[in-house]
Design an enzyme around this catalytic site. Structure first.
Site, PDB file in Angstrom:
ATOM      1  N   ARG A   1       0.838  -1.200   0.000  1.00  0.00           N
ATOM      2  CA  ARG A   1       0.000   0.000   0.000  1.00  0.00           C
ATOM      3  C   ARG A   1       0.875   1.253   0.000  1.00  0.00           C
ATOM      4  O   ARG A   1       0.592   2.221  -0.707  1.00  0.00           O
ATOM      5  CB  ARG A   1      -0.915   0.001   1.223  1.00  0.00           C
ATOM      6  CG  ARG A   1      -1.889   1.167   1.219  1.00  0.00           C
ATOM      7  CD  ARG A   1      -2.772   1.188   2.429  1.00  0.00           C
ATOM      8  NE  ARG A   1      -3.629   0.026   2.506  1.00  0.00           N
ATOM      9  CZ  ARG A   1      -4.515  -0.183   3.471  1.00  0.00           C
ATOM     10  NH1 ARG A   1      -4.650   0.683   4.424  1.00  0.00           N
ATOM     11  NH2 ARG A   1      -5.266  -1.262   3.476  1.00  0.00           N
TER      12      ARG A   1
ATOM     13  N   THR B   1     -12.474   6.408  14.601  1.00  0.00           N
ATOM     14  CA  THR B   1     -13.693   6.489  15.411  1.00  0.00           C
ATOM     15  C   THR B   1     -13.601   5.416  16.489  1.00  0.00           C
ATOM     16  O   THR B   1     -13.480   4.232  16.178  1.00  0.00           O
ATOM     17  CB  THR B   1     -14.932   6.254  14.528  1.00  0.00           C
ATOM     18  OG1 THR B   1     -14.898   7.194  13.465  1.00  0.00           O
ATOM     19  CG2 THR B   1     -16.215   6.404  15.324  1.00  0.00           C
TER      20      THR B   1
ATOM     21  N   PHE C   1     -29.365  14.959   3.549  1.00  0.00           N
ATOM     22  CA  PHE C   1     -29.572  13.599   4.055  1.00  0.00           C
ATOM     23  C   PHE C   1     -31.047  13.221   4.138  1.00  0.00           C
ATOM     24  O   PHE C   1     -31.499  12.598   5.090  1.00  0.00           O
ATOM     25  CB  PHE C   1     -28.868  13.405   5.411  1.00  0.00           C
ATOM     26  CG  PHE C   1     -27.491  12.816   5.228  1.00  0.00           C
ATOM     27  CD1 PHE C   1     -26.480  13.571   4.675  1.00  0.00           C
ATOM     28  CD2 PHE C   1     -27.226  11.503   5.552  1.00  0.00           C
ATOM     29  CE1 PHE C   1     -25.216  13.034   4.455  1.00  0.00           C
ATOM     30  CE2 PHE C   1     -25.970  10.947   5.349  1.00  0.00           C
ATOM     31  CZ  PHE C   1     -24.963  11.715   4.794  1.00  0.00           C
TER      32      PHE C   1
ATOM     33  N   CYS D   1     -19.015   2.969   7.911  1.00  0.00           N
ATOM     34  CA  CYS D   1     -19.129   3.723   9.170  1.00  0.00           C
ATOM     35  C   CYS D   1     -20.494   3.685   9.850  1.00  0.00           C
ATOM     36  O   CYS D   1     -20.576   3.430  11.054  1.00  0.00           O
ATOM     37  CB  CYS D   1     -18.746   5.173   8.921  1.00  0.00           C
ATOM     38  SG  CYS D   1     -17.113   5.321   8.204  1.00  0.00           S
TER      39      CYS D   1
ATOM     40  N   ARG E   1     -17.110  -1.141   0.850  1.00  0.00           N
ATOM     41  CA  ARG E   1     -17.381  -1.724   2.161  1.00  0.00           C
ATOM     42  C   ARG E   1     -18.850  -1.532   2.563  1.00  0.00           C
ATOM     43  O   ARG E   1     -19.385  -0.445   2.430  1.00  0.00           O
ATOM     44  CB  ARG E   1     -16.443  -1.101   3.213  1.00  0.00           C
ATOM     45  CG  ARG E   1     -14.990  -1.533   2.991  1.00  0.00           C
ATOM     46  CD  ARG E   1     -14.047  -0.811   3.913  1.00  0.00           C
ATOM     47  NE  ARG E   1     -14.043   0.626   3.697  1.00  0.00           N
ATOM     48  CZ  ARG E   1     -13.388   1.496   4.453  1.00  0.00           C
ATOM     49  NH1 ARG E   1     -12.711   1.060   5.486  1.00  0.00           N
ATOM     50  NH2 ARG E   1     -13.418   2.770   4.176  1.00  0.00           N
TER      51      ARG E   1
HETATM   52  C1  UGA Z   1     -20.083   9.134   6.831  1.00  0.00           C
HETATM   53  C2  UGA Z   1     -20.314  10.564   7.364  1.00  0.00           C
HETATM   54  O1  UGA Z   1     -21.148  11.281   6.458  1.00  0.00           O
HETATM   55  C3  UGA Z   1     -18.975  11.293   7.526  1.00  0.00           C
HETATM   56  O2  UGA Z   1     -19.192  12.562   8.122  1.00  0.00           O
HETATM   57  C4  UGA Z   1     -18.068  10.446   8.428  1.00  0.00           C
HETATM   58  O3  UGA Z   1     -16.802  11.059   8.599  1.00  0.00           O
HETATM   59  C5  UGA Z   1     -17.874   9.093   7.795  1.00  0.00           C
HETATM   60  O4  UGA Z   1     -19.160   8.452   7.669  1.00  0.00           O
HETATM   61  C6  UGA Z   1     -16.962   8.276   8.674  1.00  0.00           C
HETATM   62  O5  UGA Z   1     -17.308   8.032   9.834  1.00  0.00           O
HETATM   63  O6  UGA Z   1     -15.859   7.928   8.237  1.00  0.00           O
HETATM   64  P1  UGA Z   1     -19.661   8.096   4.417  1.00  0.00           P
HETATM   65  O7  UGA Z   1     -20.207   6.850   5.041  1.00  0.00           O
HETATM   66  O8  UGA Z   1     -18.340   8.021   3.755  1.00  0.00           O
HETATM   67  O9  UGA Z   1     -19.540   9.262   5.518  1.00  0.00           O
HETATM   68  O10 UGA Z   1     -20.694   8.656   3.306  1.00  0.00           O
HETATM   69  P2  UGA Z   1     -22.120   9.393   3.428  1.00  0.00           P
HETATM   70  O11 UGA Z   1     -22.164  10.457   2.426  1.00  0.00           O
HETATM   71  O12 UGA Z   1     -22.431   9.760   4.810  1.00  0.00           O
HETATM   72  O13 UGA Z   1     -23.120   8.243   2.949  1.00  0.00           O
HETATM   73  C7  UGA Z   1     -23.438   7.110   3.761  1.00  0.00           C
HETATM   74  C8  UGA Z   1     -24.549   6.312   3.114  1.00  0.00           C
HETATM   75  O14 UGA Z   1     -25.776   7.025   3.182  1.00  0.00           O
HETATM   76  C9  UGA Z   1     -24.316   6.015   1.639  1.00  0.00           C
HETATM   77  O15 UGA Z   1     -24.680   4.681   1.359  1.00  0.00           O
HETATM   78  C10 UGA Z   1     -25.235   6.982   0.942  1.00  0.00           C
HETATM   79  O16 UGA Z   1     -25.640   6.536  -0.316  1.00  0.00           O
HETATM   80  C11 UGA Z   1     -26.386   7.056   1.906  1.00  0.00           C
HETATM   81  N1  UGA Z   1     -27.187   8.288   1.769  1.00  0.00           N
HETATM   82  C12 UGA Z   1     -26.635   9.485   2.032  1.00  0.00           C
HETATM   83  C13 UGA Z   1     -28.507   8.183   1.401  1.00  0.00           C
HETATM   84  O17 UGA Z   1     -29.035   7.072   1.185  1.00  0.00           O
HETATM   85  N2  UGA Z   1     -29.251   9.325   1.281  1.00  0.00           N
HETATM   86  C14 UGA Z   1     -28.732  10.556   1.532  1.00  0.00           C
HETATM   87  O18 UGA Z   1     -29.476  11.571   1.426  1.00  0.00           O
HETATM   88  C15 UGA Z   1     -27.383  10.640   1.914  1.00  0.00           C
END
Ligand code: UGA
Length: 617
Positions: A102, A211, A344, A355, A425
């Site tokens: 990596r 986290t 969201f 996450c 993931r």
């Molecule tokens: C999430 C958090 O948003 C970040 O702030 C945090 O740092 C991160 O986890 C972490 O702990 O590392 P992430 O999981 O990468 O980020 O992506 P998101 O944009 O939050 O999306 C999560 C899931 O929710 C995705 O499957 C996305 O498609 C879904 N989602 C999101 C929806 O179904 N609808 C929405 O309106 C928004």
């Protein structure tokens, strides 16, 4: 094509993330530790004599961080370190990872993860700008900007040279033992923390980036007491809030930075030292300081509340399908209330990613282990609703296809858990594929514009461990395509599983992602914003190693040229062509509520979208 296999293994650095948790590992929430807290609820130091006090004062008082070591070259550590280095040219930032392969990829032209804008940031910080000439013998470097971002597999040495060590390793859910399926697996974190405590110089600031369960800092403090009596380290909690697919934007323009510290003068001084690093590009008003436990808990709560919001809107989508209300209209109507806000609220097949599920479950475990059963039950329902939503979608597909998939070809568009990432993931796609396979379809075709097909194939192959062959190459029915049209050709139904811009059937200019706003409503960065005219001064990139998977497959994302691709409009699918090559009746199941239904239906494709009543004869 973006990243490849190693990234998908784990984010562990310094130690391997084991698939299961060994007995006696520190895998429970430190909150369970009943031992009395000798500190003031947040302080991490034990003062003995006034002499020792003044020693400590000297160590921490006017501390300036000149070198940072980030342990963990994964989705969080890599981009975070790259932006810290970009914005602090005078700080030496080294990312370490025990996974030498990596590290080699971070030191090459094909980075191990794909994030829009990341290649550019790395090129500036890692390679420097302008003519960089090394003066023989002296090691001196000249140029517009000297390299200050380094990647190394020499973990202990880099830890020992740093003023601050960031721990950014994976903290997945425990897969066995006490708290199985719920508690946080602290195996990797504990091992890395031990390595940091062993090798760090006295006075080093230790930063929790991963986290972690509330009160993890106490666990590190305990290690220090046993392994390094007499040494003093301040422990800070500085959780990362970047999201996959928008990591660079999130790091450049965070809503807030949280720094949790001990409340002693040394603790506050360490927090200030880290705050100064962020203040080089982030408004001080956005840098929030708290006690350590608040900061640790805030990260879990932030993710849990975002997940809760998604489960809430997804539960309403089921009501919409049964009543004739439209979920997108309901979302827009409630999101206009400034108290609720519009982000969201996009209903879909449920949240994926590494996450949300693990953090909600970690919160559940914390509550249950503190005998707050009702609190645990409340949050557990968020995860249950998410699974219900995904299963509801698959059931609807099967029902619409006359409850049999035998002889039918189903095409899955999108495999990553969200758009603009190669991160798979906890992607809902895999669970959907598993359910569809039970129906014995003729073929399940998969296409994803961001994931390397080899990576998807490896994941799918893991389903074969306990059953018959799954991949077509092995005699099964799942085939991964690198061409969307080939994947869709001859299909009876297409399932839109990830909301990539490429799949939308309306002009991208009307789409938020292309109008300069990302999914979190933040303005997109442009390359010039990363560094004015930086591109003209790029130095040559290092070559890739012979085993670079992107070189082997000859694919694009991760190349510097890919930045041009990602900043130009996405090439959208020609749905007329796809319709012409589908079998009738033609079905499209929109799992992300992003398709213009009347437009699609005008091409002869029946659409069933989450949160809408669906196609009627
Ligand atoms: C999430 C958090 O948003 C970040 O702030 C945090 O740092 C991160 O986890 C972490 O702990 O590392 P992430 O999981 O990468 O980020 O992506 P998101 O944009 O939050 O999306 C999560 C899931 O929710 C995705 O499957 C996305 O498609 C879904 N989602 C999101 C929806 O179904 N609808 C929405 O309106 C928004």
């Amino acid at each position: 094509m973006p990243s490849t296999e190693s990234v998908f293994d784990s984010e562990t650095v310094g130690v391997s993330t084991l698939p299961t948790t060994p007995d006696r590992s520190a895998s429970c929430s430190p909150a369970l530790d009943e031992s009395t807290d000798e500190h003031d609820g947040a302080s991490n130091g034990t003062k003995t004599t006034s002499e020792a006090d003044s020693d400590i004062e000297n160590k921490f008082h006017s501390k300036t961080i000149r070198s940072i070591c980030c342990v963990g070259a994964g989705y969080v550590g890599g981009p975070t370190a790259a932006v810290l280095a970009l914005k602090n040219p005078s700080i030496k930032v080294t990312v370490v990872d025990r996974d030498d392969r990596r590290i080699r990829r971070w030191n090459s032209r094909h980075l191990p993860i794909y994030e829009p804008g990341l290649t550019e940031v790395v090129r500036i910080a890692r390679d420097g700008l302008g003519e960089v000439s090394r003066v023989q013998g002296s090691g001196a470097i000249e140029g517009l900007r000297k390299p200050n971002l380094f990647f190394s597999a020499d973990v202990s040495r880099c830890i020992s040279e740093a003023d601050a060590v960031l721990i950014a390793v994976n903290t997945p859910t425990k897969m066995r033992g006490t708290g199985k399926g719920c508690a946080t697996d602290m195996t990797s974190f504990e091992a890395v923390a031990a390595e940091v405590v062993r090798h760090a110089r006295d006075g080093t600031i230790i930063v929790e980036k991963s986290t972690v369960p509330c009160r993890t800092a106490q666990m590190i403090q305990e290690m220090i007491r046993i392994q390094r009596p007499g040494a003093h380290f301040e422990i800070l909690s500085n959780p990362e809030f970047l999201a996959a697919g928008t990591a660079v934007q999130d790091l450049l323009r965070p809503d807030r930075i949280i720094i949790g510290s001990g409340t002693t003068p040394e603790g506050l001084s360490a927090a200030e030292a880290l705050a100064k690093v962020y203040a080089s590009w982030i408004d001080r008003k956005r840098i929030i300081t708290t006690n350590v436990w608040s900061s640790e808990l805030a990260k879990l709560v932030a993710n849990s509340m975002l997940a809760q919001r998604l489960s809430s809107i997804n539960s309403i989508s089921a009501l919409c399908e049964a009543t004739g209300a439209e979920i997108n209209e309901v979302s827009a109507a409630i999101g206009a209330d400034t108290r609720l806000g519009s982000k969201f609220l996009r209903a879909g097949i449920g949240f994926g990613g590494s996450c949300f599920k693990k953090d909600v479950l970690s919160l559940v475990y914390l509550a249950e282990s503190l005998n707050l059963q009702e609190v645990g039950d409340y949050w557990r329902q968020v995860v249950e609703m998410n699974e219900y939503q995904r299963n509801r979608f698959t059931s609807r597909v099967i029902k619409r296809l006359n409850s049999t998939l035998v002889t039918k070809k189903i095409c899955i568009l999108g495999y990553a858990f969200k758009k603009n990432t190669s991160d798979t993931r906890e992607a809902p796609a895999l669970e959907i594929i598993k359910s569809l396979l039970d129906e014995n379809p003729r073929e399940i075709a998969i296409f994803d514009p961001c994931c390397n097909p080899v990576v998807i194939e490896n994941e799918i192959r893991s389903l074969q461990n306990y059953g018959p062959p799954v991949l077509s190459d092995d005699g099964g029915s799942v085939k991964v395509y690198s061409d969307a049209y080939a994947a869709c050709a001859g299909s009876n139904a297409i399932l839109l599983v990830t909301e990539f811009d490429e799949f939308l059937n309306f002009p991208l200019l009307s789409n938020a992602a292309s109008s300069g706003v990302n999914s979190q409503g933040k303005s997109k960065i442009s390359p010039s914003e990363v560094n004015e005219s930086a591109k003209q001064h790029f130095n040559d990139e290092p070559e890739c190693a012979a085993d670079c998977p992107d070189c082997q497959s000859g694919t694009g994302y991760g190349d510097s040229s890919a930045d041009n691709v990602e900043n130009s409009p996405k090439k959208q699918l020609d749905w007329r062509r796809i319709s012409g090559e589908m079998q009738s009746p033609k079905w499209l199941f929109d799992g992300r509520c992003v398709i213009d239904v009347p437009k699609m239906e005008s091409l002869g494709i029946r659409v069933e979208a989450i949160g809408s009543a669906g196609w009627t004869v």
